[in-house]
Design a protein around this motif. Structure first.
Motif, short mmCIF file in Angstrom:
data_model
loop_
_atom_site.label_atom_id
_atom_site.label_comp_id
_atom_site.label_asym_id
_atom_site.label_seq_id
_atom_site.Cartn_x
_atom_site.Cartn_y
_atom_site.Cartn_z
N VAL A 68 32.99 42.56 26.21
CA VAL A 68 33.36 43.74 27.00
C VAL A 68 33.04 43.56 28.49
O VAL A 68 33.57 44.28 29.35
CB VAL A 68 32.65 45.01 26.45
CG1 VAL A 68 31.17 45.01 26.81
CG2 VAL A 68 33.33 46.28 26.95
N ASN A 69 32.17 42.58 28.81
CA ASN A 69 31.82 42.33 30.21
C ASN A 69 33.00 41.81 31.03
O ASN A 69 33.03 42.01 32.25
CB ASN A 69 30.67 41.32 30.30
CG ASN A 69 29.35 41.88 29.82
OD1 ASN A 69 28.92 42.93 30.28
ND2 ASN A 69 28.72 41.20 28.89
N PHE A 70 33.94 41.13 30.38
CA PHE A 70 34.95 40.39 31.14
C PHE A 70 35.88 41.25 32.00
O PHE A 70 36.20 40.84 33.12
CB PHE A 70 35.75 39.48 30.20
CG PHE A 70 34.97 38.26 29.80
CD1 PHE A 70 34.82 37.20 30.68
CD2 PHE A 70 34.33 38.20 28.57
CE1 PHE A 70 34.07 36.09 30.33
CE2 PHE A 70 33.58 37.09 28.21
CZ PHE A 70 33.45 36.03 29.10
N PRO A 71 36.33 42.42 31.56
CA PRO A 71 37.14 43.24 32.48
C PRO A 71 36.39 43.57 33.77
O PRO A 71 36.98 43.52 34.86
CB PRO A 71 37.44 44.50 31.65
CG PRO A 71 37.33 44.06 30.23
CD PRO A 71 36.26 43.01 30.22
N PHE A 72 35.10 43.90 33.65
CA PHE A 72 34.30 44.23 34.84
C PHE A 72 34.08 42.99 35.70
O PHE A 72 34.17 43.05 36.93
CB PHE A 72 32.95 44.81 34.42
CG PHE A 72 33.04 46.06 33.59
CD1 PHE A 72 33.45 47.26 34.15
CD2 PHE A 72 32.73 46.03 32.25
CE1 PHE A 72 33.53 48.40 33.39
CE2 PHE A 72 32.82 47.18 31.47
CZ PHE A 72 33.22 48.37 32.04
N ILE A 73 33.81 41.85 35.05
CA ILE A 73 33.56 40.61 35.79
C ILE A 73 34.81 40.18 36.55
O ILE A 73 34.76 39.88 37.75
CB ILE A 73 33.12 39.48 34.83
CG1 ILE A 73 31.76 39.79 34.22
CG2 ILE A 73 33.07 38.14 35.57
CD1 ILE A 73 31.37 38.87 33.07
N LEU A 74 35.96 40.15 35.87
CA LEU A 74 37.20 39.68 36.49
C LEU A 74 37.62 40.58 37.65
O LEU A 74 37.96 40.10 38.73
CB LEU A 74 38.32 39.61 35.44
CG LEU A 74 38.19 38.48 34.42
CD1 LEU A 74 39.22 38.65 33.31
CD2 LEU A 74 38.37 37.12 35.09
N LEU A 75 37.58 41.89 37.42
CA LEU A 75 38.00 42.83 38.46
C LEU A 75 37.06 42.74 39.66
O LEU A 75 37.52 42.68 40.82
CB LEU A 75 38.02 44.25 37.89
CG LEU A 75 38.62 45.35 38.78
CD1 LEU A 75 40.04 44.97 39.21
CD2 LEU A 75 38.62 46.68 38.06
#
Length: 451
Positions: A168-175
């Motif tokens: 779930v971290n990846f949307p926040f990390i990428l954005l």
């Protein structure tokens, strides 16, 4: 830089998306512990290291990353932190063993600890008008993600099992990463001054805390006396070593000079010890004793988190009128009442009674969080704000580590209402201490005289 100054909200949003990763990942684990216990065949004492290692790594990393941010530039450190969290979040779901998973949690903590100090640095240098509002907005990102972490984690685990709390971290990390490249102000040239970082002090602090944790976790079975000896010896060496440093990891000399600030740190450690016992203990109790699913556990935990978020603005208004003492006393009273009510909980008690107890404890958290930070700033000089804030975060981590150790001791063999009562009895002692420390703080009139 010009774009950042024209649209400061974009800067705040970019940093906010990154800084929420630390509190979010520290709190989502609460509903995942039961699944992870089964996955890796762990006792709760072993599983509690998933909590402790995150806070221990965060405590060690935050001050280091603050200084590295000054040396390498906050933008570089912010991007590097996001990359570290991405690496940890990729590897953790495929962990072949429990030690490997612990390493991923530590790396995740180090990476996410990079984001807050570098983000704060950019806000202070890039936003002059409305800086207080920007900092307040960032604190909302942190507090809200921590509060609703168990609920988010519950829904994810119910649908996709425990690895989902890492994915779930990846949307926040990428954005945040994409926005950071284009929006964050350019970094200055590299100025390496590694002598400013107290590596020795940090290593001694880690050894001291690990010695304490290992000793505490052994109290339920065969006591590790060697761990107590390590804790005492490392603690003494740490104290002497820090007193000789120009830029110590923990400025022990300033703590001796300002007793009010020292007691504020002690109060904050105690508050976090009590609150995180419930924050991590309730999900385990709901899942393992009452057999609620992760999704329903996450929903029930909203009673604890939601009331804290609702009460925070009320606490802010009280602080504006009466300074920090009154809301801290109110928060301490609610913490004491909630803990005492927990002793009335029985196996056959309806869920609504537990929800009422959690709401009372949530109200206490809403008062305590913002009031403790205000109390700290009321008693330190403006030029000491940075170091004081660092110690404040360290106090939070120490309280959290101690809470996981306490749960590891009392939940190690069996989990039922009686064991939850034992946690509450221990917490009652700290609740009384919190109330005493809140009452001894100078009030509004005394602060005016001092000012």
């Amino acid at each position: 830089m010009t774009q950042t100054l024209r649209k400061p909200w974009l800067l705040v949003l970019t940093i906010g998306l990154g800084t929420l990763l630390n509190p979010l990942n520290s709190s989502m684990i609460s509903v995942a512990l039961t699944r992870m216990q089964h996955e890796f065949a762990l006792s709760f004492a072993d599983a509690s290291w998933l909590i402790s290692v995150f806070y221990l790594a965060s405590a060690a990393a935050q001050p280091v990353m603050g200084k590295l941010s000054d040396m390498f530039g906050p933008k570089r450190l912010f991007l590097a932190g996001l990359i570290l969290v991405a690496i940890a979040s990729t590897l953790a779901p495929f962990s072949p063993s429990f030690p490997f998973l612990l390493g991923c949690r530590a790396l995740q903590a180090i990476g996410s600890s990079t984001l807050f100090p570098s983000g704060m640095s950019m806000v202070r240098t890039s936003i002059s008008k409305g800086q207080a509002k920007a900092l307040a907005t960032l604190s909302i990102f942190s507090s809200t993600s921590a509060a609703f972490g168990p609920s988010i984690g519950g829904f994810l685990i119910e649908s996709w099992d425990w690895p989902s709390i890492f994915f779930v971290n990846f949307p926040f990390i990428l954005l945040s990463f994409i926005m950071a490249i284009f929006i964050l102000p350019k970094t200055d040239q590299v100025k390496i001054e590694l002598g400013r970082i107290d590596f020795g002090g940090i290593l001694l602090f880690i050894i001291t805390m690990i010695g304490l944790i290992l000793f505490l976790l052994s109290l339920e079975s065969s006591i590790r006396w060697w761990a107590l000896i390590v804790f005492i010896i490392a603690g003494i060496i740490f104290y002497k070593y820090e007193n000789k440093r120009n830029e110590p990891f923990i400025d022990l000399d300033s703590l001796k000079k300002n007793s009010n600030v020292s007691f504020i740190y002690l109060q904050f450690i105690s508050i976090n010890l009590v609150f995180y016992c419930y924050f991590f203990g309730f999900p385990l109790f709901l899942q393992q004793v009452h057999h609620y699913s992760e999704k329903h556990t996450g929903l029930i935990m909203l009673a604890l988190a939601g009331f804290g978020v609702i009460i925070a603005p009320i606490a802010g208004r009280l602080i504006d009128q009466y300074h920090s003492k009154l809301p801290l006393v109110i928060g301490a009273i609610f913490l004491l009442i909630g803990t005492a009510l927990l002793l009335s909980l029985r196996e056959q008690s309806p869920l609504v009674w537990l929800l009422i107890i959690m709401a009372v404890l949530g109200i206490s958290n809403g008062f305590n969080n913002i009031s403790m930070q205000t109390a700290l700033y009321e008693h330190v000089k403006p030029e000491e704000t940075g170091s004081a804030s660092g110690l404040f975060q360290t106090s939070r981590y120490i309280g959290s580590i101690l809470s996981s150790s306490l749960l590891g001791i009392l939940f190690s063999t069996h989990l039922d209402v009686q064991h939850l009562h034992k946690v509450a009895i221990v917490c009652l002692f700290f609740c009384v201490l919190v109330l005493i420390l809140a009452l001894r703080l100078p009030g509004k009139l005394q602060l005016k005289k001092q000012g």
